[in-house]
Design a protein around this motif. Sequence first.
Motif, short mmCIF file in Angstrom:
data_model
loop_
_atom_site.label_atom_id
_atom_site.label_comp_id
_atom_site.label_asym_id
_atom_site.label_seq_id
_atom_site.Cartn_x
_atom_site.Cartn_y
_atom_site.Cartn_z
N PHE A 94 29.58 27.22 15.74
CA PHE A 94 29.82 28.62 16.11
C PHE A 94 28.62 29.08 16.93
O PHE A 94 27.62 29.55 16.39
N VAL A 95 28.72 28.91 18.23
CA VAL A 95 27.56 29.12 19.10
C VAL A 95 27.94 29.92 20.34
O VAL A 95 29.10 29.98 20.73
N ARG A 96 26.91 30.53 20.94
CA ARG A 96 27.12 31.33 22.14
C ARG A 96 26.32 30.73 23.29
O ARG A 96 25.35 29.99 23.07
N GLY A 97 26.68 31.13 24.50
CA GLY A 97 25.92 30.72 25.68
C GLY A 97 24.78 31.70 25.94
O GLY A 97 24.35 32.43 25.06
N SER A 98 24.30 31.71 27.18
CA SER A 98 23.18 32.60 27.51
C SER A 98 23.69 33.78 28.34
O SER A 98 24.76 33.73 28.96
N THR A 99 22.90 34.84 28.33
CA THR A 99 23.29 36.12 28.93
C THR A 99 23.83 35.97 30.36
O THR A 99 24.90 36.48 30.69
N ALA A 100 23.07 35.25 31.19
CA ALA A 100 23.42 35.18 32.63
C ALA A 100 24.79 34.53 32.84
O ALA A 100 25.47 34.82 33.83
N GLU A 101 25.19 33.67 31.94
CA GLU A 101 26.46 32.97 32.12
C GLU A 101 27.65 33.92 31.96
O GLU A 101 28.63 33.84 32.70
N TYR A 102 27.57 34.82 30.98
CA TYR A 102 28.66 35.78 30.78
C TYR A 102 28.62 36.84 31.89
O TYR A 102 29.66 37.26 32.40
N ASP A 103 27.39 37.23 32.25
CA ASP A 103 27.27 38.23 33.31
C ASP A 103 27.86 37.71 34.62
O ASP A 103 28.31 38.50 35.46
N ALA A 104 27.85 36.40 34.78
CA ALA A 104 28.42 35.81 36.01
C ALA A 104 29.92 36.10 36.11
O ALA A 104 30.45 36.26 37.21
N TRP A 105 30.60 36.18 34.97
CA TRP A 105 32.05 36.50 35.03
C TRP A 105 32.25 37.88 35.65
O TRP A 105 33.19 38.09 36.42
N GLU A 106 31.37 38.80 35.28
CA GLU A 106 31.49 40.15 35.85
C GLU A 106 31.21 40.11 37.36
O GLU A 106 31.93 40.72 38.15
N LYS A 107 30.21 39.32 37.74
CA LYS A 107 29.87 39.22 39.16
C LYS A 107 31.02 38.62 39.96
O LYS A 107 31.12 38.80 41.17
N LEU A 108 31.87 37.86 39.31
CA LEU A 108 33.02 37.26 40.02
C LEU A 108 34.17 38.25 40.17
O LEU A 108 35.27 37.86 40.57
N GLY A 109 33.93 39.52 39.82
CA GLY A 109 34.94 40.54 40.09
C GLY A 109 35.66 41.04 38.85
O GLY A 109 36.79 41.52 38.95
N ASN A 110 34.99 40.93 37.68
CA ASN A 110 35.66 41.32 36.43
C ASN A 110 34.85 42.36 35.67
O ASN A 110 34.08 42.01 34.76
N PRO A 111 35.00 43.64 36.03
CA PRO A 111 34.20 44.69 35.39
C PRO A 111 34.33 44.64 33.87
O PRO A 111 35.43 44.50 33.34
N GLY A 112 33.21 44.73 33.19
CA GLY A 112 33.22 44.77 31.73
C GLY A 112 33.10 43.41 31.08
O GLY A 112 32.79 43.31 29.90
N TRP A 113 33.34 42.35 31.84
CA TRP A 113 33.26 41.00 31.25
C TRP A 113 31.83 40.49 31.41
O TRP A 113 31.51 39.76 32.35
#
Length: 604
Positions: A94-113
């Motif tokens: 049960f593990v998570r990735g790092s902040t920048a990886e999730y923020d990249a989804w938002e940068k790809l055009g997905n507000p809030g993700w």
Amino acid sequence: QDFDYVIVGGGASGALVAAKLSANPSVRVAILEAGFLVENNAAIVPALFGSFIGNPDLDWGFTSTPQDHLNGRQLGLPRGKALGGTAAVNGMYFVRGSTAEYDAWEKLGNPGWNWNTINEHIKSIESFTPAPPEIAQEFGSEDAGHGTQGPINVTFSNYYAPNSVIPAFRKTMQSLGVAGNKAASAGSNLGVYEVPTAVDHTNRTRSYVVNGFLEPNKNRQNLVINTGALVTNINFASGSPLLATGVQYIQNNVTKILKVKPSGKVILAAGTYQTPKILQLSGIGNATLLKSLNIEARNNLPGVGQNLQDHVGVLGVWEINPAVGQSYDAILTNATFATEQWASYLANRTGVYASVPGSTVVFMPYSAFIPPARLTQLKADLDQELKAFKGTPYETQLALQRQILDDESVPQVELVMTTQVQSALVTPELGKSYLSIAANVVRPFSRGSVYPSSTDPTARPAINLNYLGIHHGKPLQLAFLVPLIQNRMSDFQILKEAFSFVLNNVTKTAPFSDILTVLREPSNTTDAGISQYIIDNIFSVWHPCGSSSMLPISQNGVVDSKLKVYGTKNVHVVDAGLIPLELSTHTMATVYGNAAFAAELISI
Ligand SMILES: Cc1cc2nc3c(=O)[nH]c(=O)nc-3n(C[C@H](O)[C@H](O)[C@H](O)COP(=O)(O)OP(=O)(O)OC[C@H]3O[C@@H](n4cnc5c(N)ncnc54)[C@H](O)[C@@H]3O)c2cc1C
């Protein structure tokens, strides 16, 4: 009575979304799940998680198409076929990735993700129990950033066999410059540490979406859980955008339809490999491909089944000094030991069976194992290679991925150390102890695809993961491929660098090296031998995503940031396939977090 929500697939994402949506008593929710509820199956016992693989009652048992870059080899791709899906049978990390990886989804055009949103949703479903202080100290358990009130129980192993191996491994990693991490769930997953697992600390059994979310709510009048129901396609009304009117499925050899209200929604949660197939068999996908399968194209959406990504790994096996203790293999080689351990598990939930074998991980950026001059050269080669993607749907995401590669807070490679044999090449023997170390490329540049192999809905999909080739779908012959991939920074090259680091540094540095006695595999450690070993032995690390990506249509997108399939009025995707850019981590916690967020977005 028609339904407000019909959910296709009752796995990690589908079952969680169903539980969330049906909390509103004024809506009717149905799950259609091809598998069944598996109670008391072996996979509920932490140490037996792998036992489902190859069991047709629990495993879809997919294989990849012959892989161009692996000498035509086809790889096994297990997936859970049960209520709870792959979360009913997986390794429970049960593990998570790092902040920048999730923020990249938002940068790809997905507000809030972004990290904040997804992490808050992961926390909301998690109930974390830290390791006792002496265990945390000895084994490097992390403990920051967890949720404490959710239905999924998360904790650490209570058995480490042999128990001196992990501290020695950790010390060696630290002397090689890889630090420990006491807060790996709080936004930076770099370092060497013990991972938490989705195990209930009170009874040492799997904690997952079925016992956490479905069972407590099974008496809800507005929630129908229909198992043994294989969904074939979605039915639509005529007109555009497409309005789903029902979901067709086969149960006990009878074809049936579950109707959706005109204001209702179909929610696809059949997993990365099967959601695209259902869309395509329903006429949503690349029109040319659909035509070749004699399927009427209702919505030309070329991204369906594209952008498939997966972690890929290779592992070595060592014998270790038996004086340090027995490895997990003893439950296979020593019947007396196995009987004693099982009795101890049944009596007081301790011993080998109580814990997931191999929960020590290392997450590293390239600079942790590749010397600077070499890394500069490899990056220059990669930049050269990425030019080929200019003007293609992959240009934007690969450019962002390349940018993230320079961010040293994001791991690119994972090592997993397990005190057991994890390769079919080595048969454990009585009286011997072993360990395996896997090196996994966790932010691969390769992209693959998944398509129906025929119009028969029961046929397996054609899954081409395109491992070790960053040229999507380009047919290359191994003879000239090997020099190509060895000279460039493809996923192959990184895998080789990481595996060589394991063979030449990790296992040759004290105190860890003092424990190891014989390298069993690979047997040929010449440069050419290692290359061949990688080609012959790499495996899927089981974290496919991306085949129904949340991206703009022009970038092979399938759903928008509210998870609605483009060109439809009421079809959504909530499974791992929506992830547009693979994370460095294991996927389950994020799939749960995404699903919790999805339930909010979809219910609006
Ligand atoms: C062997 C293995 C070990 C893993 N270990 C870990 C781990 O330790 N930690 C981690 O974080 N991740 C792990 N994972 C990955 C993790 O389990 C998945 O990422 C996660 O379960 C994906 O959730 P999902 O909802 O997308 O798909 P699933 O959980 O697979 O759910 C899909 C569901 O849809 C059903 N379905 C499919 N097609 C149809 C159809 N046509 N009709 C009706 N139902 C259908 C399936 O039966 C299944 O129940 C592992 C995966 C594997 C294979």
